[in-house]
Design a protein around this motif. Structure first.
Motif, PDB file in Angstrom:
ATOM      1  N   HIS A  93      12.923 -23.808  21.595  1.00 32.50           N
ATOM      2  CA  HIS A  93      12.359 -23.790  22.934  1.00 32.50           C
ATOM      3  C   HIS A  93      12.738 -25.056  23.682  1.00 32.50           C
ATOM      4  N   HIS A 117       7.796 -33.092  14.220  1.00 35.00           N
ATOM      5  CA  HIS A 117       6.641 -32.539  14.933  1.00 35.00           C
ATOM      6  C   HIS A 117       5.438 -32.408  13.993  1.00 35.00           C
ATOM      7  N   ALA A 166       7.245 -20.551  16.310  1.00 38.62           N
ATOM      8  CA  ALA A 166       6.004 -21.038  16.912  1.00 38.62           C
ATOM      9  C   ALA A 166       6.253 -21.703  18.261  1.00 38.62           C
ATOM     10  N   GLY A 167       7.532 -21.888  18.622  1.00 42.18           N
ATOM     11  CA  GLY A 167       7.822 -22.491  19.911  1.00 42.18           C
ATOM     12  C   GLY A 167       7.620 -23.990  19.930  1.00 42.18           C
ATOM     13  N   ILE A 168       7.966 -24.679  18.831  1.00 43.64           N
ATOM     14  CA  ILE A 168       7.949 -26.145  18.853  1.00 43.64           C
ATOM     15  C   ILE A 168       9.072 -26.587  19.794  1.00 43.64           C
ATOM     16  N   PRO A 169       8.710 -27.338  20.854  1.00 44.68           N
ATOM     17  CA  PRO A 169       9.726 -27.586  21.887  1.00 44.68           C
ATOM     18  C   PRO A 169      10.796 -28.594  21.454  1.00 44.68           C
TER      19      PRO A 169
ATOM     20  N   PRO B   2       5.634 -17.244  26.419  1.00 45.24           N
ATOM     21  CA  PRO B   2       5.100 -16.967  25.073  1.00 45.24           C
ATOM     22  C   PRO B   2       3.573 -16.873  25.074  1.00 45.24           C
ATOM     23  N   TYR B   4       0.032 -17.006  22.607  1.00 42.15           N
ATOM     24  CA  TYR B   4      -0.511 -17.530  21.347  1.00 42.15           C
ATOM     25  C   TYR B   4      -1.924 -17.023  21.147  1.00 42.15           C
ATOM     26  N   PRO B  87       3.734 -22.364  27.655  1.00 42.08           N
ATOM     27  CA  PRO B  87       5.202 -22.468  27.647  1.00 42.08           C
ATOM     28  C   PRO B  87       5.769 -22.815  26.272  1.00 42.08           C
ATOM     29  N   ASP B  88       5.033 -23.552  25.455  1.00 42.25           N
ATOM     30  CA  ASP B  88       5.525 -23.878  24.118  1.00 42.25           C
ATOM     31  C   ASP B  88       4.354 -24.288  23.232  1.00 42.25           C
ATOM     32  N   LEU B  89       4.653 -24.598  21.970  1.00 48.65           N
ATOM     33  CA  LEU B  89       3.578 -24.911  21.021  1.00 48.65           C
ATOM     34  C   LEU B  89       2.783 -26.142  21.449  1.00 48.65           C
ATOM     35  N   ASP B  90       3.465 -27.141  22.019  1.00 45.15           N
ATOM     36  CA  ASP B  90       2.738 -28.344  22.427  1.00 45.15           C
ATOM     37  C   ASP B  90       1.630 -28.002  23.423  1.00 45.15           C
ATOM     38  N   ARG B 110      -1.535 -19.293  16.459  1.00 44.85           N
ATOM     39  CA  ARG B 110      -0.390 -18.498  15.982  1.00 44.85           C
ATOM     40  C   ARG B 110       0.315 -17.849  17.146  1.00 44.85           C
ATOM     41  N   PRO B 111       1.652 -17.921  17.117  1.00 46.54           N
ATOM     42  CA  PRO B 111       2.409 -17.283  18.187  1.00 46.54           C
ATOM     43  C   PRO B 111       2.436 -15.770  18.013  1.00 46.54           C
TER      44      PRO B 111
END
Lengths: 421, 115
Positions: A93, A117, A166-169, B2, B4, B87-90, B110-111
């Motif tokens: 991502h 991360h 998981a979309g870790i950017p 996305p 979650y 937009p993302d995990l963060d 969890r995504p």
């Protein structure tokens, strides 16, 4: 024509320097860590063949990036029948536009924050960092951490899958998150360094490559984040520790700091480390920002390496630095180290009282706690107690050099053997 | 964008919160839900009735079996959840930190599978 060994060493150096850069820039361009890693590895294999005949090109990094990019494009073309969903599963991502808007960020900085991360397991952060930024092979990383290669391969694959899934950017954290996230990156680098420096288990007391790699990556990080004093502090800490590397062992036996041959310390590393510590101090005076843990640990090491001999050590200064460190991190291990300084300053009795308070906090499972107690008890003339503390230290020590040294110390105790007491 | 799922689990033998604690959690979760909606991150959320109310059906073999009770007897079970867009995990983790504070419990992030 260069001899094969010179050639191998030269190419090895280029690979180590360039691998992370190639992976980082391909990851950014294609949004796929797997693809970036595979293409970089293929480019290295091609380079090995080609450069052996034609010599190393003038811009080896550029050559590798171009070649890896071509391989990646080839593979994407071959696999273009993969359906979107399947492809999506591998994408990382990247929330930022590709046109740089401000100063150009080195892609390696994104990569290091992604690899380290906090949502990844700590051992996966270490493995990913060494694989993707360090360019170590999976086999090398597995050997360094004494796990089977398949285990290490799975660890890395799982981590990459989590990054994508998981979309870790793929991004440098914003200013508000930077201190915490940077601390996570530094922890990974310090862990890699220590794994090479202390070798928590196994028989090879020093795994030099790991420490060297940690120093190299920390240098890269410092070049990318020159205004972060904790990065500078960590680099100084590593250099000042590494300078004493060869003096820490004599014929496979551990030599404690106070008995080390100071002439064997690497003066160039010490000079560089001291300069970095001075840089941190100057910044601290200019900004008023209190020093973080790595700067304090570096300063402590600077005091040690500044002393002509062990007796010349400025223990008051060291105790004062540990006092500051305990305020940031009051963990039992930091307090144990402070107690060692207190022993030199206020005597073994005062130190022992503090050390004894730490055992119930979990340190009684840790060999250094037993070894410190043993030493303090010896200095207080309490031989029998010292002997059993050495026994406990030997039992919990992780490597042979440490066990051998502790056994020798124990056997020099006068009287007070358990059977005669 | 996305999506979650932020889920909150009950754990066997955890101390029952006092009425006061429950009231405070309700209020804070309400406020958190409002923030999610105002930020456009809200998709869906809800708390579940106790697991004693669960019924499990199995029609995978065409047998239309109906069994009283949850799918598995476990020491942890789902108590409630949020589905959010991030937009993302963060960004999802930042919301999860707020949610965890509001409901005074651990939150699992969890995504969802894409598309």
């Amino acid at each position: 024509m260069t001899a094969p060994s010179d050639f191998d060493a030269a190419v090895e150096r280029v690979f180590r320097d360039e691998f992370g850069r190639v992976v980082a820039s391909l990851a950014r361009r294609f949004g796929d860590l797997d693809l970036a890693e595979d293409a970089a590895s293929e480019a290295l294999a091609i380079a090995l063949e080609k450069w052996r005949d034609e010599g190393v090109p003038p811009n080896p990094g550029g050559w590798l990036t171009t070649t890896a990019t071509r391989r990646a494009l080839d593979r994407l073309r071959r696999e273009s029948h993969r359906d979107d969903k399947q492809q999506q599963a591998h994408m990382i991502h990247d929330p930022e536009p590709h046109e740089p808007t401000g100063p150009v960020t080195d892609d390696r900085l994104r990569l290091i924050f992604t690899c380290c991360h906090p949502a990844l397991a700590p051992e996966a952060r270490v493995a990913l960092t060494l694989r993707l930024l360090g360019g170590l092979t999976v086999a090398e990383i597995a050997a360094a951490f004494l796990v089977p290669e398949t285990t290490m391969a799975q660890r890395i694959t799982r981590a990459k899958r989590k990054i994508a899934g998981a979309g870790i950017p793929y991004r440098v954290p914003g200013l508000s998150d930077l201190p915490v996230r940077l601390a996570g990156v530094l922890a990974v680098l310090y862990l890699v360094f220590n794994e090479g420096y202390l070798a928590s288990s196994g028989d090879a007391p020093v795994r030099r490559e790991l420490s060297g790699e940690a120093i190299r990556l920390t240098r890269v990080l410092r070049s990318l984040l020159p205004d972060q004093p904790e990065v500078t502090g960590l680099l100084a800490l590593m250099l000042l520790s590494d300078a004493r590397r060869d003096s820490r062992f004599a014929g496979g036996d551990l030599v404690p700091l106070r008995d080390q041959d100071r002439g064997g310390w690497e003066q160039a590393l010490i000079a560089e480390g001291h300069a970095l510590v001075r840089e941190c101090l100057a910044r601290e005076r200019a900004t008023g920002a209190p020093p973080g843990r790595y700067q304090l640990l570096a300063a402590i090491n600077a005091v040690h390496t500044d002393a002509r001999d062990a007796a010349d050590t400025d223990w008051a200064q060291i105790a004062a630095l540990y006092e500051l460190l305990v305020r940031i991190d009051g963990s039992p291990i930091v307090r144990l180290n402070r107690a060692v300084a207190i022993a030199e300053l206020d005597g073994p009795e005062v130190a022992l009282a503090e050390v004894d308070r730490l055992g119930p906090l979990g340190l009684d499972r840790y060999h250094a706690w037993h070894a410190t107690r043993a030493d303090l008890l010896r200095r207080l003339g309490r031989s029998a107690e010292s002997r059993s503390a050495y026994d406990a230290a030997i039992e919990t020590a992780g490597n042979e050099a440490e066990r051998a040294w502790l056994a020798r110390r124990r056997d020099t105790l006068v009287g007070g053997a358990p059977e005669s007491s | 964008m996305p999506e979650y799922m932020l889920s909150v689990n009950h754990v066997e033998n955890e101390p029952t919160p006092t009425a006061e604690e429950t009231q405070r959690a309700f209020k804070e979760v309400d406020a958190f839900n409002t923030r999610l909606q105002e930020a456009g991150a809200w998709v869906f959320a809800g708390g579940l009735m106790p697991r004693e109310t669960a019924t499990t059906v199995d029609n995978s073999n065409g047998d239309e079996l109906v069994v009283d009770g949850p799918f598995a007897e476990t020491k942890e079970w789902l108590g409630g959840f949020w589905v959010i867009e991030a937009p993302d995990l963060d960004a999802a983790l930042r919301w999860a930190h707020e949610g965890s504070q509001a409901c005074a419990g651990k939150v699992e992030v969890r995504p969802f599978q894409a598309g």
